[in-house]
Write a protein that holds these residues in place. Structure first.
Motif, PDB file in Angstrom:
ATOM      1  N   LEU A   1       0.821  -1.212   0.000  1.00 32.81           N
ATOM      2  CA  LEU A   1       0.000   0.000   0.000  1.00 32.81           C
ATOM      3  C   LEU A   1       0.856   1.265   0.000  1.00 32.81           C
ATOM      4  CD1 LEU A   1      -2.808  -0.997   2.535  1.00 32.81           C
ATOM      5  CD2 LEU A   1      -3.003  -0.805   0.039  1.00 32.81           C
ATOM      6  N   ASN A   2       2.038   1.178   0.587  1.00 30.92           N
ATOM      7  CA  ASN A   2       2.931   2.342   0.662  1.00 30.92           C
ATOM      8  C   ASN A   2       3.384   2.797  -0.726  1.00 30.92           C
ATOM      9  OD1 ASN A   2       4.363   4.206   2.485  1.00 30.92           O
ATOM     10  ND2 ASN A   2       6.217   3.276   1.607  1.00 30.92           N
ATOM     11  N   ILE A   3       3.347   1.883  -1.679  1.00 34.51           N
ATOM     12  CA  ILE A   3       3.703   2.244  -3.057  1.00 34.51           C
ATOM     13  C   ILE A   3       2.692   3.233  -3.620  1.00 34.51           C
ATOM     14  CG2 ILE A   3       3.973   1.344  -5.408  1.00 34.51           C
ATOM     15  CD1 ILE A   3       4.860  -1.320  -4.150  1.00 34.51           C
TER      16      ILE A   3
ATOM     17  N   LEU B   1      -7.506  -2.632  -3.638  1.00 33.45           N
ATOM     18  CA  LEU B   1      -6.069  -2.935  -3.718  1.00 33.45           C
ATOM     19  C   LEU B   1      -5.690  -4.014  -2.713  1.00 33.45           C
ATOM     20  CD1 LEU B   1      -4.461   0.621  -4.063  1.00 33.45           C
ATOM     21  CD2 LEU B   1      -4.344  -1.233  -5.752  1.00 33.45           C
ATOM     22  N   ILE B   2      -6.216  -3.873  -1.497  1.00 34.18           N
ATOM     23  CA  ILE B   2      -5.945  -4.875  -0.458  1.00 34.18           C
ATOM     24  C   ILE B   2      -6.457  -6.236  -0.892  1.00 34.18           C
ATOM     25  CG2 ILE B   2      -6.581  -5.612   1.875  1.00 34.18           C
ATOM     26  CD1 ILE B   2      -6.550  -2.636   2.669  1.00 34.18           C
ATOM     27  N   GLY B   3      -7.675  -6.259  -1.400  1.00 33.06           N
ATOM     28  CA  GLY B   3      -8.270  -7.528  -1.825  1.00 33.06           C
ATOM     29  C   GLY B   3      -7.475  -8.178  -2.936  1.00 33.06           C
ATOM     30  N   LYS B   4      -7.099  -7.405  -3.923  1.00 31.46           N
ATOM     31  CA  LYS B   4      -6.347  -7.964  -5.047  1.00 31.46           C
ATOM     32  C   LYS B   4      -4.991  -8.507  -4.586  1.00 31.46           C
ATOM     33  CE  LYS B   4      -9.459  -6.881  -8.138  1.00 31.46           C
ATOM     34  NZ  LYS B   4     -10.306  -7.932  -8.732  1.00 31.46           N
ATOM     35  N   PHE B   5      -4.372  -7.782  -3.643  1.00 29.86           N
ATOM     36  CA  PHE B   5      -3.084  -8.258  -3.130  1.00 29.86           C
ATOM     37  C   PHE B   5      -3.255  -9.564  -2.353  1.00 29.86           C
ATOM     38  CE2 PHE B   5       0.120  -8.512   0.232  1.00 29.86           C
ATOM     39  CZ  PHE B   5       1.285  -8.457  -0.513  1.00 29.86           C
ATOM     40  N   LEU B   6      -4.295  -9.623  -1.517  1.00 28.53           N
ATOM     41  CA  LEU B   6      -4.538 -10.838  -0.732  1.00 28.53           C
ATOM     42  C   LEU B   6      -4.752 -12.045  -1.632  1.00 28.53           C
ATOM     43  CD1 LEU B   6      -6.905  -9.420   2.028  1.00 28.53           C
ATOM     44  CD2 LEU B   6      -4.594 -10.302   2.384  1.00 28.53           C
ATOM     45  N   MET B   7      -5.377 -11.841  -2.782  1.00 30.91           N
ATOM     46  CA  MET B   7      -5.660 -12.963  -3.683  1.00 30.91           C
ATOM     47  C   MET B   7      -4.398 -13.525  -4.331  1.00 30.91           C
ATOM     48  SD  MET B   7      -8.810 -13.673  -3.379  1.00 30.91           S
ATOM     49  CE  MET B   7      -9.051 -14.795  -4.745  1.00 30.91           C
TER      50      MET B   7
END
Length: 551
Positions: free
Chosen positions: A385-387, A427-433
């Motif tokens: 997320l920092n990106i 963004l969080i969801g896509k990363f978790l997947m």
């Protein structure tokens, strides 16, 4: 002829009156007993059946009514939500108990589901007495019985865990008692009383924990007969402090000091003996079931959960605990027969959740399973997320499979808006997947628009999601996966059948004999008992009476 017609009219009138007459006092049980066995799978009834005696579980199964396909219909499947759901007849989306401990958005701290800073301990100098049911947002079947009887019904909750006693007993209970591991006593809180009743003080004065912890825990039967379980020396079981292997026997006097003194009792089946003795003492001294007003006794056996977490469902320790619990149930039924009378009481038995197999055991046997490291995932997620949002703390908390966003991070800037929150959530969801073990994610928006009656995994998440208390994103892991850093022991919490399929047994007055494989959520228990008692359903009830159970 006129006499005949008149008599016939009276007969017909009497029959019609009998069909429409309200439920009389004699039609209600004198006592309802609700039993919750913490972490009990339905399949334990089948697996251990041949080793049970005739007067415990077998009596309930053979002379009562058994639902073979009873399930929790939400996630997460934890102790607090489970007890609340059984007695309110609804799910965390309505009653608000979303976890044992959960993140409080206002204070920014974790809170316990029965924590109440306004209350103090009763029965010991110190301990967890700051307890009440105030966070539960629906009435319970026990509350409704109190309301129906103008508070004349007596309602008492008992457990080793505070939440296992407090939530079932409801808001209007006469008393709730739980075990204090510091003093070895049953205690209560000022929510219920200013001091323990004389009978409870006398019981505590017996100091039974000393008796139970002065003995050895060995198997009830010769250990070679425990063919329903795996080997005694298993790499998938946690070791008690002071033991080099997780094997029988357990020398409790030698182990006490290294295992928290009275805390060790909680890790042995003798805790169930202790609770059973307390339950018998309570309803005898409180004269429950002795008059024409129905009383309600709530009992929750907790040690099955403590032992199950440590060693997993394949351990001899678990089997031995259930064989001993079978004797506790028989003892309780015998006392109920003596004190209340056969046919004068109704009893139900269920569990607050079931349990997963040890993932490492499944993996070693070529089954799909694994471990999800929540701390590692949180760290990597913050880096990611920092990106996109450098220098901003976007996540406030990660707990119970939920992610709470830091809403303050989206305020006070011209660029900050609801759109930014939507983008971050996705963004969080896509990363978790992209992470191993993650099956799916659901954002707040998706859950709010979802269907409460959805029967899939998404429906389980919806029914477990409270709009004011739950997080912004809910994460569901793959079957066989759970969050842990240890390959020994197990847990629960998922929406899958190994965590949801629990016993649902009804027995006694007003209950048919039989079995059913029809699907029933545990939220059907409270309305079934309500229908039996002819009282109104709990205020948030979403379940329905199990009509095949009632005579």
């Amino acid at each position: 002829m006129r006499v005949y017609i008149f008599a016939l009219a009276l007969l017909i009138s009497g029959a019609a009156s009998a069909q429409t007459s309200p439920v009389g006092v004699s039609d209600r049980p004198k006592l309802v007993v609700g039993i919750v066995v913490d972490q009990m799978r339905q399949e334990y009834l089948y697996r251990y059946y041949n080793k049970f005696g005739n007067d415990g579980f077998k009596r309930l199964m053979g002379s009562g009514f058994m639902m073979k396909n009873a399930h929790y219909n939400y996630a997460p499947t934890y102790t607090g939500p489970g007890h609340a759901s059984v007695y309110t007849g609804t799910t965390p989306a309505v009653h608000g108990i979303i976890g044992n401990d959960f993140y409080n958005k206002k204070s920014g701290k974790m809170v316990n589901c029965v924590e109440d800073s306004l209350q103090k301990i009763v029965g010991a100098p110190s301990g967890n007495g700051d307890v009440s049911p105030w966070r539960m947002q629906s009435s319970t079947v026990t509350d409704e019985l109190k309301l129906f009887t103008q508070k004349r019904a007596k309602v008492i909750g008992l457990s080793f865990k505070d939440r296992g006693a407090v939530l079932p007993a409801g808001h209007m209970a006469d008393a709730a008692y739980w075990f204090d591991s510091g003093s070895g006593r049953f205690i209560s809180s000022t929510y219920y009383m200013s001091k323990l009743p004389e009978w409870a003080e006398k019981f505590n004065g017996l100091n039974l924990p000393e008796k139970y912890l002065s003995q050895e825990w060995n198997t009830l039967l010769p250990i070679e007969q425990y063919t329903e379980s795996g080997p005694d020396d298993s790499p998938y079981e946690k070791k008690y402090s002071g033991k080099t292997k997780p094997v029988f026997p357990y020398n409790l006097p030698q182990m006490r000091k290294q295992n928290g003194n009275y805390e060790l009792l909680y890790m042995t089946p003798f805790a169930n003996d202790f609770l059973t003795e307390f339950a018998k003492t309570a309803f005898v001294n409180e004269k429950m079931g002795k008059d024409d007003v129905t009383d309600f006794l709530c009992i929750s056996y907790s040690t099955t959960d403590a032992i199950g977490h440590a060693v997993g469902p394949n351990a001899i320790e678990v089997e031995d605990t259930y064989l001993r619990l079978d004797r506790n149930i028989a003892d309780l039924l015998k006392t109920l027969d003596k004190e209340v009378g056969p046919g004068n009481y109704t009893l139900f038995l269920t569990a607050d959740h079931a349990v997963a197999d040890v993932p490492q055991y499944l993996k070693d046997n070529k089954m799909p399973a694994g471990y999800f490291n929540e701390n590692y995932a949180s760290a990597k997620l913050n880096e990611y997320l920092n990106i996109y949002f450098p220098g901003k703390k976007l996540i406030s908390n990660v707990s119970n499979g939920q992610i709470f966003l830091n809403h303050e991070a989206f305020q006070g800037s011209p660029k900050a808006s609801g759109i930014d929150m939507f983008i971050v959530a996705e963004l969080i969801g896509k990363f978790l997947m992209t992470m191993d073990g993650v099956a799916n994610y659901y954002t707040e928006g998706v859950l709010r628009q979802g269907n409460y009656s959805d029967q899939g995994v998404k429906g389980h998440v919806i029914r477990g999601y409270h709009p004011k208390r739950s997080g912004d994103i809910v994460v569901v892991l793959e079957p066989g996966w759970f969050e842990s850093g240890s390959i020994q022991g197990t847990t629960h919490g998922s929406p899958y059948t190994y965590d949801t399929n629990v016993p649902m047994l009804f027995y006694g007055k007003g209950i048919k004999h039989g079995t059913s494989v029809r699907y029933h959520p545990v939220t059907d228990i409270a309305p079934t008992i309500s229908a039996l008692l002819s009282i109104k359903y709990p205020s948030g009830c979403t379940g329905n009476p199990a009509e095949e159970v009632l005579e």
